[in-house]
Write a protein that holds these residues in place. Structure first.
Motif, PDB file in Angstrom:
ATOM      1  N   GLY A   1      48.460  48.691  46.068  1.00 28.98           N
ATOM      2  CA  GLY A   1      48.973  47.482  45.037  1.00 28.98           C
ATOM      3  C   GLY A   1      49.367  47.989  43.739  1.00 28.98           C
ATOM      4  N   ALA A   2      48.209  48.583  43.074  1.00 30.55           N
ATOM      5  CA  ALA A   2      48.560  48.935  41.578  1.00 30.55           C
ATOM      6  C   ALA A   2      49.684  49.818  41.360  1.00 30.55           C
ATOM      7  CB  ALA A   2      47.249  49.333  40.992  1.00 30.55           C
TER       8      ALA A   2
ATOM      9  N   ARG B   1      51.994  50.333  43.578  1.00 34.12           N
ATOM     10  CA  ARG B   1      53.655  49.768  43.657  1.00 34.12           C
ATOM     11  C   ARG B   1      54.153  48.733  42.631  1.00 34.12           C
ATOM     12  NH1 ARG B   1      51.957  48.075  48.285  1.00 34.12           N
ATOM     13  NH2 ARG B   1      51.219  46.092  47.499  1.00 34.12           N
ATOM     14  N   ARG B   2      53.123  48.142  42.021  1.00 34.96           N
ATOM     15  CA  ARG B   2      53.595  47.452  40.753  1.00 34.96           C
ATOM     16  C   ARG B   2      53.967  48.633  39.485  1.00 34.96           C
ATOM     17  NH1 ARG B   2      49.677  44.527  43.352  1.00 34.96           N
ATOM     18  NH2 ARG B   2      50.038  42.457  43.447  1.00 34.96           N
ATOM     19  N   ILE B   3      53.380  49.552  39.537  1.00 36.36           N
ATOM     20  CA  ILE B   3      53.431  50.337  38.382  1.00 36.36           C
ATOM     21  C   ILE B   3      55.009  51.147  38.676  1.00 36.36           C
ATOM     22  CG2 ILE B   3      52.816  52.880  37.245  1.00 36.36           C
ATOM     23  CD1 ILE B   3      50.036  51.881  37.612  1.00 36.36           C
ATOM     24  N   ARG B   4      55.200  51.338  39.885  1.00 31.58           N
ATOM     25  CA  ARG B   4      56.648  51.817  39.977  1.00 31.58           C
ATOM     26  C   ARG B   4      57.516  51.032  39.784  1.00 31.58           C
ATOM     27  NH1 ARG B   4      54.009  53.985  44.618  1.00 31.58           N
ATOM     28  NH2 ARG B   4      55.169  52.113  45.755  1.00 31.58           N
ATOM     29  N   ALA B   5      57.473  49.582  40.102  1.00 34.94           N
ATOM     30  CA  ALA B   5      58.408  48.701  40.067  1.00 34.94           C
ATOM     31  C   ALA B   5      58.629  48.451  38.450  1.00 34.94           C
ATOM     32  CB  ALA B   5      57.979  47.366  40.644  1.00 34.94           C
ATOM     33  N   TRP B   6      57.698  48.502  37.812  1.00 32.55           N
ATOM     34  CA  TRP B   6      57.698  48.417  36.303  1.00 32.55           C
ATOM     35  C   TRP B   6      58.318  49.756  35.433  1.00 32.55           C
ATOM     36  CZ3 TRP B   6      54.973  50.534  31.793  1.00 32.55           C
ATOM     37  CH2 TRP B   6      54.949  49.682  30.638  1.00 32.55           C
ATOM     38  N   THR B   7      57.697  50.802  36.123  1.00 33.14           N
ATOM     39  CA  THR B   7      58.461  52.026  35.231  1.00 33.14           C
ATOM     40  C   THR B   7      59.754  52.357  35.431  1.00 33.14           C
ATOM     41  OG1 THR B   7      57.302  53.436  36.854  1.00 33.14           O
ATOM     42  CG2 THR B   7      56.144  52.956  34.901  1.00 33.14           C
ATOM     43  N   ARG B   8      59.957  52.248  36.930  1.00 34.47           N
ATOM     44  CA  ARG B   8      61.299  52.549  37.323  1.00 34.47           C
ATOM     45  C   ARG B   8      61.782  53.800  36.870  1.00 34.47           C
ATOM     46  NH1 ARG B   8      64.783  46.681  36.234  1.00 34.47           N
ATOM     47  NH2 ARG B   8      63.355  45.555  37.567  1.00 34.47           N
TER      48      ARG B   8
END
Length: 456
Positions: free
Chosen positions: A271-272, A274-281
Motif C-alpha cells: 500500500g505504501a 503504491r501511494r509513493i509511486r503515484a505521488w513521485t510519478r
C-alpha cells in the motif's frame, strides 16, 4: 549355420563401429561441452560471489557499528549517516543502476515472463547485478534494516543468464530459475531450501525439464560456498523440541500471530509503495526525498532501540535461537525499521530482517507462555516468514536447515502452514509476485517507448 552366424557377427561389428565413432565424436564435440562448462563455471561463480557478498556485508555492518559508537559524535553520526546513505543509494540506483531497487526477487520473477533476451536483460544484467551488490552494501553501511539474500537471488539469476548467453544455451527461464536457487542455497548454506524456493516461489509454473539445471546449479554453488566457509548452520544449532502441550500451544500461537503480522507487513508495504509511486510519478527528486525521509526514520528507530534494529538482525535472531531472550518489543521496532527500509526503494532484501522479526516475536510469545526462548524463536521465524512471503514450504525447509533441528520437523512445518493460512485470510496477494507485476509493466512500457522512438 556357423558361417551365417559369423557373417551376422561381422555385420553387427561393422554396424556398431559407426555408432561408436559417432558417440565418441559427440562426447568430444565442442558444441556439446562448451554450454555445460560455461554453465558449471557460472554456477561456481554464483557461489563465489555469494560468499564474497556475505563477507562484505558483514564488514559493512561492522563499519556502521564502529561509526555510531563514539559518544556524542557517534550519536550524531547515527542520526546523519542513514538519511544521507539512503539518499545516495536511491540516487545511484536511479541514475546508474535502474531496476536494482528493492529485494531483487521480484525482478527475477518478472524476467521469467519475457521471451526476448533484450527485455530480460533490462532486469537481469551484470551491470544491474554489480549495482545491486554495491548499493546493498551501501545500505548496510548506512544502517538500513535490509538483507543480502534477496539481492543474491537477482545476482545469481543475472550471472547464470549471462553464462547461458556465452555458452549458447537457449533455456533462459531455466537459467534464471537455476541462478535464483543457487543464490539462495549459497547465501544461507541451505541447498534444499534453494531447490524448494525455485519450485514454490520463483517457478509457480515450474517445468520438470529444468530439474537438472536447478539441481546442478545448487550443487555447484553450494560446493563453492562450502569450500570457502565450511559446513555451518546459519543460526547456529538448536536442540529445543516440542515435548508438552504448552509447546503445541506455542506452535499454534506463533503460526497465527506470526502469519497475521507477516501479512500486515506485506499489505502495509504494498500500500505504501503504491501511494509513493503515484505521488513521485518517476520524478527523481521526489524519489530521493522519500528515501532520505525513510533513512531519518530508520535512524530514529535505531537510536530508540539502542542500535538493535540496524542491519540484517542476524546476531539478534541467532542469540534468540540459541536461547537468549530478546527485549519484549524488539520485534515491533525491527518490524517498523524493515518496513521503512523496504518502502524507501533502496536496494536490499527482507529475508534476514523478516527472520529477525520472527525470532523476536517468538521470543516474546515464549516469555508470555513460559516456554523456552530457543524453541519459541524458531517457531516464530517459521510463522512470520511464511506470512510475509506466503511460501510455507520454503519457510519450513529454510528454517529447518538454518537451525539444524531435525527433531522439530513437525512443529516447524505446522507453524509455517498456520502462518501461511492466516496470511491468506488477511491478504491473498503474495508480496514478491505483486511487486514483480510492476517490473513487468515497467519493462513493457520501456520497450514500447523505445520502439516508438525508433519508428519516428
Amino acid at each position: 549355420m556357423v558361417k551365417t552366424t559369423g557373417s551376422g557377427s561381422r555385420r553387427r561389428r561393422i554396424g556398431r563401429a559407426p555408432m561408436v565413432r559417432r558417440s565418441r565424436a559427440m562426447w568430444m564435440s565442442k558444441r556439446l561441452w562448451r554450454p555445460r562448462l560455461v554453465f558449471w563455471l557460472g554456477a561456481l561463480a554464483v557461489g563465489l560471489v555469494s560468499v564474497a557478498f556475505a563477507e562484505m556485508a558483514d564488514w559493512a555492518q561492522r563499519a556502521f557499528a564502529a561509526i555510531r559508537t563514539g559518544g556524542t559524535t557517534g550519536v550524531l553520526a547515527a542520526l546523519l549517516v542513514p538519511p544521507l546513505g539512503f539518499a545516495l543509494s536511491s540516487y545511484l540506483a536511479l541514475r546508474y543502476f535502474p531496476n536494482s531497487q528493492g529485494s531483487g526477487i521480484p525482478q527475477a520473477i518478472a524476467a521469467r515472463h519475457f521471451e526476448g533476451d533484450e527485455e530480460r536483460g533490462i532486469l537481469l544484467s551484470l551491470r544491474v547485478a554489480a549495482g545491486k551488490i554495491l548499493l546493498t552494501l551501501l545500505g548496510l553501511l548506512s544502517g538500513a534494516s535490509i538483507g543480502r539474500e534477496g539481492p543474491t537471488v537477482q545476482v545469481g539469476a543475472a550471472i547464470m543468464l549471462a553464462a547461458g548467453r556465452v555458452g549458447g544455451m537457449a533455456h533462459a527461464r531455466g537459467l534464471i530459475l537455476a541462478g535464483s536457487a543457487a543464490g539462495i542455497a549459497a547465501a544461507f548454506n541451505t541447498p534444499l531450501a534453494g531447490i524448494v524456493f525455485a519450485i514454490e516461489e520463483m517457478g509457480r509454473a515450474y517445468e520438470a525439464r529444468t530439474n537438472g539445471l536447478v539441481l546442478s546449479a545448487v550443487v555447484l554453488a553450494g560446493l563453492a560456498s562450502l569450500a570457502l566457509t565450511g559446513n555451518y548452520t546459519y543460526f547456529g544449532r538448536s536442540d529445543a523440541v516440542v515435548v508438552s502441550a504448552s509447546g503445541w500451544v506455542l506452535t499454534v500461537a506463533c503460526g497465527v500471530v506470526g502469519g497475521a503480522l507477516g501479512a500486515l507487513f506485506s499489505v502495509a508495504a504494498l500500500g505504501a509503495m503504491r501511494r509513493i509511486r503515484a505521488w513521485t510519478r518517476g520524478r527523481a527528486r521526489r524519489i530521493v526525498g522519500i528515501a532520505t525521509l525513510c533513512g531519518l526514520v530508520v535512524a530514529l528507530i535505531g537510536l530508540a532501540s539502542n542500535g538493535a534494529t540496524y542491519g540484517t538482525g542476524y546476531e539478534e535472531a541467532r542469540s534468540a535461537v540459541e536461547g537468549a531472550p530478546l527485549p519484549a518489543f524488539f520485534f515491533l521496532a525491527k518490524f517498523a525499521a524493515g518496513l521503512v527500509s523496504m518502502i524507501s526503494g533502496i536496494p536490499g532484501g527482507i529475508f534476514a530482517p523478516s527472520l529477525s522479526v520472527g525470532a523476536g516475536l517468538g521470543s516474546t510469545i515464549g516469555l508470555v507462555l513460559g516456554v523456552g526462548t530457543g524453541l519459541a524463536a524458531t517457531l516464530g521465524m517459521a510463522g512470520y516468514f511464511a506470512g510475509v512471503v506466503q511460501a510455507p514450504m520454503t519457510a519450513f525447509v529454510i528454517i529447518l536447515e538454518m537451525t539444524g533441528n531435525q527433531g522439530n520437523v513437525v512443529p516447524i512445518m505446522l507453524a509455517s502452514l498456520i502462518g501461511f493460512g492466516t496470511a491468506r485470510l488477511v491478504s491473498g496477494t503474495p508480496l514478491y509476485h505483486s511487486l514483480s507485476r510492476n517490473y513487468v509493466a515497467e519493462v513493457l512500457r520501456q520497450s514500447r517507448s523505445e520502439r516508438e522512438g525508433t519508428a519516428t
